[in-house]
Design an enzyme around this catalytic site. Structure first.
Site, PDB file in Angstrom:
ATOM      1  CG  ASP A  87       2.838   5.438  -3.053  1.00 52.10           C
ATOM      2  OD1 ASP A  87       2.376   6.045  -4.042  1.00 52.10           O
ATOM      3  OD2 ASP A  87       3.294   4.276  -3.115  1.00 52.10           O
TER       4      ASP A  87
ATOM      5  CD  GLU B 217       4.814   7.485  -7.826  1.00 51.79           C
ATOM      6  OE1 GLU B 217       5.010   6.702  -8.779  1.00 51.79           O
ATOM      7  OE2 GLU B 217       3.722   8.019  -7.603  1.00 51.79           O
TER       8      GLU B 217
ATOM      9  CG  ASP C  51       8.065   3.184  -9.683  1.00 50.58           C
ATOM     10  OD1 ASP C  51       7.153   2.332  -9.653  1.00 50.58           O
ATOM     11  OD2 ASP C  51       8.002   4.272  -9.090  1.00 50.58           O
TER      12      ASP C  51
ATOM     13  CE  LYS D 119       0.397   8.348  -9.438  1.00 51.61           C
ATOM     14  NZ  LYS D 119       1.195   7.497  -8.524  1.00 51.61           N
TER      15      LYS D 119
END
Lengths: 611, 196
Positions: free
Chosen positions: A7, A169, A191, A70
């Protein structure tokens, strides 16, 4: 060949594998599986510190650390969202459009930093497994577009990993949860990570996890809570602390770090201290949870519209959703739990640690791909529609969002000009009607078409998306067999996070789009009719009386002048009028053996076939 | 399943043959009405056998065969699952395809269509839009009922005479849905299409 699950998060990253059928996450230097996604360069060393040591170094020397990269993966400078432009990172000048950071005395890219983080995770796994790791499943936000996925894949390769799969994800989280609880039914995965938001809805039955729909925003996350808090407190901060310090990298970092601590403290307590010091003075205030919730409410509201869109795409109501799963560190906040519970009308599940569950799912998928688990199968979807540009700057969709991958589709198009020998094919990703509002993926030319009248060539454009979500495009002229193909490989610099924001905006902007599209359509129709009329007049002038010819001429002039305006009502009226005036001529032309009948031609030229 | 994609000898997946229809991939006879829940189960079962994830470590060309099969399977499933795409596909298979990409507004709806454009342009109020939408939803319901009747007759009567009615029914339904969606955009009520 051991394959690990990774992850790669905005704030923290994790790595693990399957042991005795269960996910096992490896613990790093800080005795936690959460490896901070931070890199810090010390003077004179070529390799950065990564993880908890880097986070410690960051406190002492913020200028020498990079974090939250990210958020910048696959973005060009022009794609930089406004609220990220004031990240406490220096955007160093360079000629290309790629985002780079000035860190200490060096310049680094988000891709490199991601590769360093992945390398760190690889080493962590290898040390604890006692063998070399070659393959990895790496998770990304479901709503990442092509360029963001490819940038992530590239980072994996730079770290010496064979990227077996780029996994979404929320899908990963659902997989981990479903496997643990033997779940069945319709599961919504909410999420909210540090920097991204995804909502996915899955149907789970007998080990098959079918994604029905997904939606999201790649620049919306828990960091926005902290930004909201700092923005709200800024006027007060300026009274106690030096404004110069507040504007510096150190000051921005300090103010945000204090907001992050406040958020964490408020998870358990009803009120907490916000405290920040510039070295001379200290600002301190007690913030109640209610106050915090009020400041951050707009961030949560943005997720509501996205959830509603996803439900509509899945053709479901909240009643039909059997479970709601919370994923991402930001869902630890009580206000998020409450918000999601109200939105879906049921208490969300949080039996698994929302910070670990995605990594656990990546491990499960790694096990599936290496053949260790044959009970489970994921069926995932394309998150954003793919299409090409057609006449008038309209984006014509070929593959729609939420289509299960792998998939393919083709559409027939034709030329709009007589004797045209090449066609430019512009590949787009996004949901909006007009070309500039979507993300441009690639442009290529199909050359060597036989010179034929407009509308005669038959051009087939085929899109293929593989199981990794990678698009390739092929174009073929069917009469001559002329063909060309490309694998769409967007340059990272051209990427736009704008697409995501825009898709999100598309609800609000639907109306404006609508107007613009109607205008373009009206213009195209009018334009085609004018040309067809001129053509028919040439062929059939002798079939008309003076009076009839004059009528057509008047109607023609009215249409031409309407075309000079932005008034689509007037254009429509002029078109109707011209259609009426030329009807008789069209019939006579049809009756007389003259070919190239007015109406048929007009339709052909109106727009490409298949639109 | 009539076409078994696996080699009898080695058990490996084979290349996708030509001429396979979506119906015979699922071992179904060509039909307008089908049990969508059973189709879904069957889709999952076939996916388990054909998905590229099952062949991630296999040697070339096995993974590419799996990808081709699964691409075909996904399209087949998505086409057959919805009443509307399934009907279009049946028309196509029985040779009743016609270019309905940009069909004329059905005469029966022409008046509504123009009223709608007017309404979208002029109306600043929600009430008339809601009323109009209500009317369209009723028409859509009738349109779906008509489809049911046509689908029942499809198995018993000559297709020649029914094909045109079915085509017309689909086009009408499509216009109704797009009109309802346009109205929805105006008033912020997204329309979830359940038939497709």
């Amino acid at each position: 060949m051991p394959i690990v699950g990774i992850d790669l998060g905005t704030t923290n990253s994790l790595v693990g594998t399957i042991e005795k059928g269960r996910p096992r996450l490896f613990v790093g230097e800080n005795d936690s599986a959460l490896v901070p996604s931070v890199a810090a360069y010390e003077d004179g060393s070529s390799e950065p510190l990564v993880g908890s040591t880097a986070k410690a170094a960051q406190k002492a020397n913020p200028d020498h650390a990079v974090y939250s990269v990210k958020r910048f993966m696959g973005l060009g400078k022009k794609d930089l969202p406004a609220h990220l432009a004031d990240m406490p990172l220096d955007l160093s000048p360079s000629d290309d459009s790629m985002i780079r950071f000035q860190v200490g005395d060096r310049v680094v890219t988000p891709l490199e930093i991601s590769a360093h983080i992945l390398k760190k995770l690889k080493t962590l796994a290898e040390t604890q497994m006692g063998e070399a790791i070659t393959g990895a499943v790496i998770t990304v936000p479901a709503y990442f577009n092509d360029a963001q996925r490819q940038a992530t894949k590239k980072a994996g390769e730079l770290a010496g990993l064979q990227v077996m799969r780029i996994l979404n994800e929320p899908t990963a989280a659902c997989l981990a949860y479903g496997l643990d609880k033997k779940a069945a039914g319709t599961i919504a995965v909410y999420d909210l990570g540090g920097g991204t938001f995804d909502i996915s809805i899955l149907r789970v039955k007998d080990g098959v996890f079918e994604v029905l729909a997904t939606a999201g925003d790649t620049v919306l996350g828990g960091d926005d809570f902290d930004h909201a808090v700092v923005t709200a407190l800024l006027p007060e901060l300026g009274k106690t602390l030096s404004t110069e310090w507040l504007a510096s990298a150190e000051g921005k970092f300090g103010a945000l770090a204090a907001a992050e601590k406040l958020k964490t403290d408020l998870t358990a307590a009803e009120s907490a201290q916000y405290q920040v010091s510039d070295g001379k003075g200290t600002f301190e205030v007690t913030v109640s949870r209610a106050q915090w919730e009020q400041w951050t409410a707009p961030v949560l509201e943005r997720t509501r519209a996205i959830c509603n869109q996803c439900l509509a795409d899945a053709k479901l109501t909240t009643k039909q959703v059997s479970d709601v799963l919370l994923v991402g560190g930001s869902t630890l906040s009580p206000i998020v739990k409450k918000f999601v519970g109200e939105l879906f009308g049921k208490a969300p599940l949080s039996s698994m640690d929302p910070q670990m569950i995605v990594a656990a799912g990546a491990c499960v998928q790694a096990n599936v791909l290496s053949g260790g688990n044959t009970d489970v199968l994921l069926l995932d979807v394309l998150p954003l529609s793919l299409g090409i540009e057609t006449v008038g700057g309209i984006c014509s969709k070929i593959l729609h969002r939420n289509t299960t991958v792998p998939t393919n589709a083709s559409e027939m198009f034709t030329t709009s000009i007589d004797g045209q020998t090449s066609v430019r094919i512009h590949v787009l990703q996004g949901e909006r009607e007009l070309v500039p509002d979507n993300r441009s993926l690639a442009t290529f030319d199909l050359k060597g078409l036989p010179p034929l009248p407009a509308g005669v060539p038959k051009i087939e454009v085929e899109f293929t998306v593989d199981v990794n979500g990678i698009l390739s495009v092929r174009a073929l002229e069917l009469r001559t067999g002329t063909h060309t193909s490309v694998t769409v490989n967007p340059t990272y610099g051209l990427n736009d996070a704008e697409v995501e924001r825009m898709l999100q905006d598309s609800f609000e902007l639907a109306e404006a789009d609508f107007e613009a599209r109607f205008l373009i359509e009206a213009r195209n129709e009018a334009d085609a009719l004018v040309r067809a009329t001129l053509k028919s007049l040439k062929a059939g002038r002798s079939l008309l009386s003076e009076e009839e010819a004059a009528d057509i001429a008047v109607a023609l002039r009215r249409t031409e002048s309407a075309l000079l305006t932005q008034d689509r009502h007037e254009i429509r009226k002029a078109v109707d009028n011209l259609n009426g005036a030329t009807q008789e001529l069209a019939e006579r032309l049809l009756n007389s053996v003259v070919q190239g009948a007015l109406q048929g031609k007009a339709l052909e030229e109106l727009k490409p076939q298949g639109v | 399943m009539p076409q078994i994609p696996f080699c009898d000898g080695c058990g490996n997946i084979q290349d996708l043959p030509d001429g396979l229809t979506y119906f015979n991939l699922f071992g179904l006879t060509q039909t307008l009405k089908l049990d969508e829940e059973a189709l879904r189960d069957h889709y999952y079962e076939l996916s388990r056998k054909l998905h590229p994830d099952r062949y991630a470590t296999a040697v070339h060309p096995i993974p590419s065969y799996a990808a081709k099969w699964t691409t075909f399977l996904n399209r087949a499933y998505q086409t057959l699952l919805g009443r509307v795409p399934r009907s279009r596909y049946v028309l196509e298979l029985t040779g009743h395809t016609q270019d309905d990409k940009a069909p004329q507004v059905p005469t029966e709806l022409a008046e509504q269509y123009f009223d709608l454009q007017e309404l979208l342009m002029e109306s600043k109020e929600v009430e008339p839009i809601l009323l109009f939408r209500e009317d369209l939803l009723e028409r859509l319901q009738a349109n779906e009922l008509e489809w049911e009747l046509l689908a029942d007759r499809w198995t018993k009567e000559p297709k020649e005479s029914l094909a045109a009615s079915l085509q017309e029914n689909l086009i009408k339904g499509r216009y109704l849905k797009s009109m309802i969606a346009d109205l929805g955009k105006k008033i912020g009520t997204p329309y979830a299409d359940s038939g497709n």
